[in-house]
Every structure is written in C-alpha cells, then in structure tokens.
Enzyme design. Structure first.
Site, PDB file in Angstrom:
ATOM      1  N   CYS A  85      53.420  35.920  40.043  1.00  0.00           N
ATOM      2  CA  CYS A  85      54.148  36.654  41.078  1.00  0.00           C
ATOM      3  C   CYS A  85      54.288  35.785  42.341  1.00  0.00           C
ATOM      4  O   CYS A  85      55.006  34.796  42.326  1.00  0.00           O
ATOM      5  CB  CYS A  85      53.464  37.991  41.361  1.00  0.00           C
ATOM      6  SG  CYS A  85      54.515  39.175  42.254  1.00  0.00           S
ATOM      7  N   HIS A 172      52.987  40.537  36.060  1.00  0.00           N
ATOM      8  CA  HIS A 172      51.522  40.474  36.149  1.00  0.00           C
ATOM      9  C   HIS A 172      50.895  40.579  34.750  1.00  0.00           C
ATOM     10  O   HIS A 172      50.697  41.683  34.240  1.00  0.00           O
ATOM     11  CB  HIS A 172      51.000  41.595  37.045  1.00  0.00           C
ATOM     12  CG  HIS A 172      51.294  41.385  38.492  1.00  0.00           C
ATOM     13  ND1 HIS A 172      50.439  40.709  39.337  1.00  0.00           N
ATOM     14  CD2 HIS A 172      52.377  41.732  39.242  1.00  0.00           C
ATOM     15  CE1 HIS A 172      50.965  40.666  40.547  1.00  0.00           C
ATOM     16  NE2 HIS A 172      52.146  41.268  40.529  1.00  0.00           N
ATOM     17  N   GLU A 174      47.858  40.063  34.053  1.00  0.00           N
ATOM     18  CA  GLU A 174      46.457  40.456  34.164  1.00  0.00           C
ATOM     19  C   GLU A 174      46.238  41.953  34.065  1.00  0.00           C
ATOM     20  O   GLU A 174      45.113  42.411  33.812  1.00  0.00           O
ATOM     21  CB  GLU A 174      45.851  39.930  35.478  1.00  0.00           C
ATOM     22  CG  GLU A 174      46.322  40.620  36.742  1.00  0.00           C
ATOM     23  CD  GLU A 174      47.579  40.034  37.353  1.00  0.00           C
ATOM     24  OE1 GLU A 174      47.795  40.199  38.568  1.00  0.00           O
ATOM     25  OE2 GLU A 174      48.365  39.412  36.606  1.00  0.00           O
ATOM     26  N   ASP A 230      22.570  47.358  38.106  1.00  0.00           N
ATOM     27  CA  ASP A 230      22.650  46.057  38.770  1.00  0.00           C
ATOM     28  C   ASP A 230      21.275  45.577  39.220  1.00  0.00           C
ATOM     29  O   ASP A 230      20.862  44.455  38.915  1.00  0.00           O
ATOM     30  CB  ASP A 230      23.597  46.130  39.976  1.00  0.00           C
ATOM     31  CG  ASP A 230      24.968  46.644  39.598  1.00  0.00           C
ATOM     32  OD1 ASP A 230      25.333  46.536  38.413  1.00  0.00           O
ATOM     33  OD2 ASP A 230      25.662  47.172  40.486  1.00  0.00           O
ATOM     34  N   LYS A 372      30.753  44.180  36.178  1.00  0.00           N
ATOM     35  CA  LYS A 372      29.872  45.247  35.695  1.00  0.00           C
ATOM     36  C   LYS A 372      29.668  45.199  34.184  1.00  0.00           C
ATOM     37  O   LYS A 372      28.533  45.341  33.707  1.00  0.00           O
ATOM     38  CB  LYS A 372      30.441  46.607  36.108  1.00  0.00           C
ATOM     39  CG  LYS A 372      29.619  47.803  35.655  1.00  0.00           C
ATOM     40  CD  LYS A 372      28.319  47.926  36.420  1.00  0.00           C
ATOM     41  CE  LYS A 372      28.580  48.444  37.818  1.00  0.00           C
ATOM     42  NZ  LYS A 372      27.320  48.727  38.554  1.00  0.00           N
TER      43      LYS A 372
END
Length: 516
Positions: A85, A172, A174, A230, A372
């Site tokens: 982009c 895009h 992704e 975490d 994550k």
C-alpha cells in the site's frame, strides 16, 4: 532481542496499525520478523543483514510535506523489498513513478486479476480477491517497472521492477480478508528472499533459556505475577533457566475476578518451585481510585500503585539484580511506536517501561518480541497447565477498566458476579476455546425496569465476546441466541443491581476489544 538464527525480515513502519499483522504473517511462515522505524538507515540494515525488507502501509500520502520516508539507498542494497500500500507507493515514487489521489477510492474486498506468473504470485489462480484500503495510487510507471496485477480501478494493483528485487502490492496481503495473502507473503519469503524457515518455538525456548542464563549468571531475579499466561510463561522460562534464584511477587489489587487470587496462588504453588510472595493491597488500590473516572488516569494510578507495592516487597528480597516482566510485542508497539516509528499510540500499557530506575534492577523481558499465540505455544511446550495457557487475556488494570466510570466496592461486586456468569455459561457451552476473549462491562448508567411488581432503576451490563488470532483486528463472536438469553436471564436474576443486559457487536477496528 532473541531470535533463533540469522534469518530475519525487517518491516519498516510507516504508521500502519497493521504492521503487527505483517510481522505475524511472516512468523506464521516460520521466518523471524522485526518491526523497525522507517528512519532506520541503509548502513544499519546492512549490518543486520536481513533476508528481506517489507515497507508497511500508512495513513499519509507520499506526495505531501513531511510524509514519512526511508532512505532511497535501502531499495538499492540488493536485498529484496516488498512494498505494501503506502510502502508500494513510496518505493515506486523513489524509483521515478508518479503517485496521485484516485478518482475512485477502493475500500474493502476487491476482485484482482494477475497479469503474469511472477514469483510473487507463483501457484495462484489468475483471479483472486484482495482487500483494498487506499485513496492514492501509482498512476504512471517508468519503463523499468511492469504491472503484474490490476483491478477495475487500479491498473497497478501489483508491480515489480525489472532490474531490482523490488515488488509492490496496492492491497493488503497481511489481512485475513485477502484469502490468499498468506500465499503471497510466503512466495516473497521463500521464492524471492530465499528463506529456509527455521523460526520454531522449541528452538526459541532453548535460545531464550541460554540467553537468560548468560545474562543472569548466579544473580537473583524477581518477577511480577498477574496469573495470566504472559507473566506465567515468563516465570516458567526463567525458572527453567535459573531455578530457585527466581522470586515471584503477586499483588492482589482488589481488581481481579471472583476467586482469581486464590486460583493464582494455588496454581503457582502446585506447578512451580519458586519463592512466591503474595501481597493483599485491595484497600490501598481502592482508596487511590476513589472519584476517578477517566480511563487513562485509572490505568496510570493502578500502574503507579503497583510499582510502589512491588517495589516495597522487592526490596525485602536480598540479592535481586534483575526484574522480569511479561511484556509482549503488541504491548511494546501499541504503547511506544516501534523504534520511534510513527504508529499511533492507542493506549498505555502499565507493564511497559513502568518500573522506575530507582529499583536499580536490570530488565529481563523474554517475551518482548512474541505474540500471544506464540506465548501459548511456549507454555504448552513447557508443560504448563491448560487453565493458565488458554486463559482469556485479562488487562493489567483488571476490572477497573471494565467498570466505565468510578471504581467502587459495590460496582466491583456487580462486575465480578456478572463476569462470573458469562465465563461459567461460555465454558458450559464448550465455547471458551473458540472465543478469543469474553467478559462483562459495567456501564455508567441506569435504566428503568420492572422487578416483580415494582419499578426499578438499575445498572446495565454489556457482554463482549470476540474472535481473533492476533488481537490487532477482531470480529464480534456470534454467541447463539439461546446462550445469550440464558446469560442475560442469570445476570438480571442473580446479580443484584442489574436490570438490563446488552451485547456488543462492534469489530476492531473501529472499536477496541476493551471498552476503556
């Protein structure tokens, strides 16, 4: 930074909120990626010696003053470059192309036709669906370029340079809305950059443990536990590296869910051989939050008070030289633009750069470059309990930011009991693992209702449930109507002070997952 090998893709950040998605898609192909500022120099990149470079999208127009740009020399390093982009427009402009506003802007799913079988589109069908989001586009290309894909409104939906390893896509790849985007990225990584795909979680664990041992030696480490995945994985990694030289501090701030403190203490005592310190600071936090309604002020107060409580306890532990935190890559990027890049800060994270220099501890953040799902994979590899590994994310400020407005003991009781109902029913329906995150929110309003034969004027609870893999974009989860009805009925009947339940059907973006 920790990585498994010398194979790396650099992502230059031009302000895109989707830069993390690019990094995730690269890693899904077993190649390590890192987001860096667009201000990085060609010499710095040469020293890093990446296998490839990706120029992210961004909100600016390349032809305006002060638009973020990178050195033209970067495209001339001989390292393959993929512009996405804004990144495509910038690369093309630097190589002599013209970029202008479009007459017809393109947003959303768009049919795209591939012009030739370039390496970027290897093994793809001629007609694909892509996700467009642009008001500018390349309108004129020098002869050194060729168009390798087009749409009805965009003649240069994808391009390549004939003599340099520069490729660009106006869409895009992704985002999941470009169904074959992951294939395009894979083609860039393997067919153009020559990557071998050795980025693996198991080897990451080995490298991380070795690095921790090397950094810490025989010194002691203190780690703040929240009970979430975490901090738990951080503690487990460090425990694997240095054993009993790790001390963990759990601060009960009074902003946790029902029985959460008890569960955290039991889980860690049953599964870890670490020195665990638990601090009851419930009244202390509530006092500090009295009368505060602004969400960012609440976050900062909670973060500051946590620091003070943690600091007081940490000073009681002798021989501590290092502080461990469960900071993740999204925390770093959302809180502080990557390496000074232009990405817009959405909200502050209390665990990023929070603990003050006067503690005189060196910092260890073994998860700082992980997402994550990668952290969960590490937890599974380390044999951690499923209840910890797959627990839904819970914000550092806890229920304080799921109470819109002032935090009081009465309002905490309401949100705790409502949230308990939500989690219980979702688990009973076997949907907990299907939903990425679900919770209750207490709204700052009361509405009229009828309880028995009497008029009531009580609180409203909003239910939020989302599905996502990266937590950067999210769709609202379609909880079955029957289950929603059951949850609503239980909350209005069992939670004193609530007479109305609503369901949040917002996506991220434009909304965030949390309400504050």
């Amino acid at each position: 930074m920790i990585e498994n090998n010398n194979e790396k893709i650099l992502i230059l950040d031009f302000g895109s909120q989707y830069a993390q998605l690019i990094a995730r898609r690269v890693r899904e192909n077993n190649v390590f990626s890192e987001i860096v500022s667009h201000n990085i120099t060609a010499n710095e990149i040469r020293q890093i010696n990446p296998k490839g470079i990706i120029l992210s999208g961004g909100p600016a127009s390349v032809y305006v003053n002060n638009a973020p740009k990178c050195e033209t020399a970067i495209i001339n390093l001989g390292i393959p470059v993929l512009g996405i982009c804004y990144g495509m427009q910038l690369g093309c402009q630097m190589l002599g192309a013209t970029v202008k506003p479009t007459k017809t802007r393109e947003y959303g799913r768009t049919s795209c036709t591939i012009n030739n079988n370039s390496n970027l589109f290897k093994s793809l069908s001629k007609d694909i669906v892509v996700w467009m989001s642009h008001g500018d586009q390349v309108v004129e290309l020098p002869q050194e370029f060729e168009s390798i894909a087009h749409t009805n409104n965009c003649p240069y939906a994808a391009i390549k340079h004939k003599h340099k390893a520069f490729y660009g896509v106006q869409f895009h790849p992704e985002v999941t809305h470009t169904p074959l985007g992951i294939n395009i990225i894979r083609n860039f990584l393997y067919g153009i950059c020559g990557c071998n795909g050795k980025w693996k979680i198991h080897s990451y664990i080995e490298k991380s443990v070795n690095d921790i041992c090397k950094q810490v030696g025989k010194a002691k480490v203190v780690c703040g536990l929240s009970g979430g995945v975490d901090s738990a994985v951080t503690a487990a990694l460090i425990n694997k590296a240095i054993g009993r030289n790790l001390s963990c501090i759990f601060v009960d701030n009074g902003l946790l869910r029902n029985y959460e403190a008890e569960e955290v203490i039991k889980t860690f005592r049953d599964n870890f051989t670490v020195d665990l310190h638990t601090i009851d600071a419930k009244e202390r936090f509530l006092t500090k939050l009295e009368g505060v309604t602004d969400p960012e002020k609440k976050r900062k107060i909670i973060g500051h008070e946590f620091i003070e409580v943690f600091k007081e306890e940490a000073k009681k532990i002798s021989g501590v030289k290092f502080l461990a935190q469960g900071t993740l890559y999204p925390d770093v990027i959302e809180s502080i633009p990557a390496h000074g890049g232009p990405t817009v800060t959405i909200k502050s994270h209390h665990n990023v750069g929070g603990l003050p220099a006067e503690l005189e501890f060196e910092l260890i953040e073994p998860l700082r470059f992980l997402f994550k799902d990668e952290v969960r994979k590490i937890g599974e590899e380390l044999g951690m309990p499923e209840i910890l590994v797959w627990r839904h994310p819970f914000p550092g400020p806890g229920l304080a930011i799921r109470i819109i407005g002032e935090v009081t003991k009465q309002r905490l009781d309401i949100i705790r009991n409502a949230d308990k109902v939500v989690i219980e029913e979702v688990q009973k329906a076997n949907l907990y693992r299907s939903i990425a995150q679900c919770f209750a929110v207490l709204l700052p309003m009361s509405t009229v209702g009828v309880m028995g034969d009497e008029r009531s004027y009580e609180n409203v609870i909003a239910i939020r449930a989302v599905e996502t893999t990266d937590f950067m974009t999210a769709d609202w989860y379609r909880i079955p109507n029957e289950l929603l009805g059951l949850i609503s009925s239980r909350i209005t009947n069992e939670v004193k002070g609530v007479n109305r339940v609503v369901y949040d059907i917002s996506t991220k973006p434009p909304s965030t997952i949390e309400w504050e």
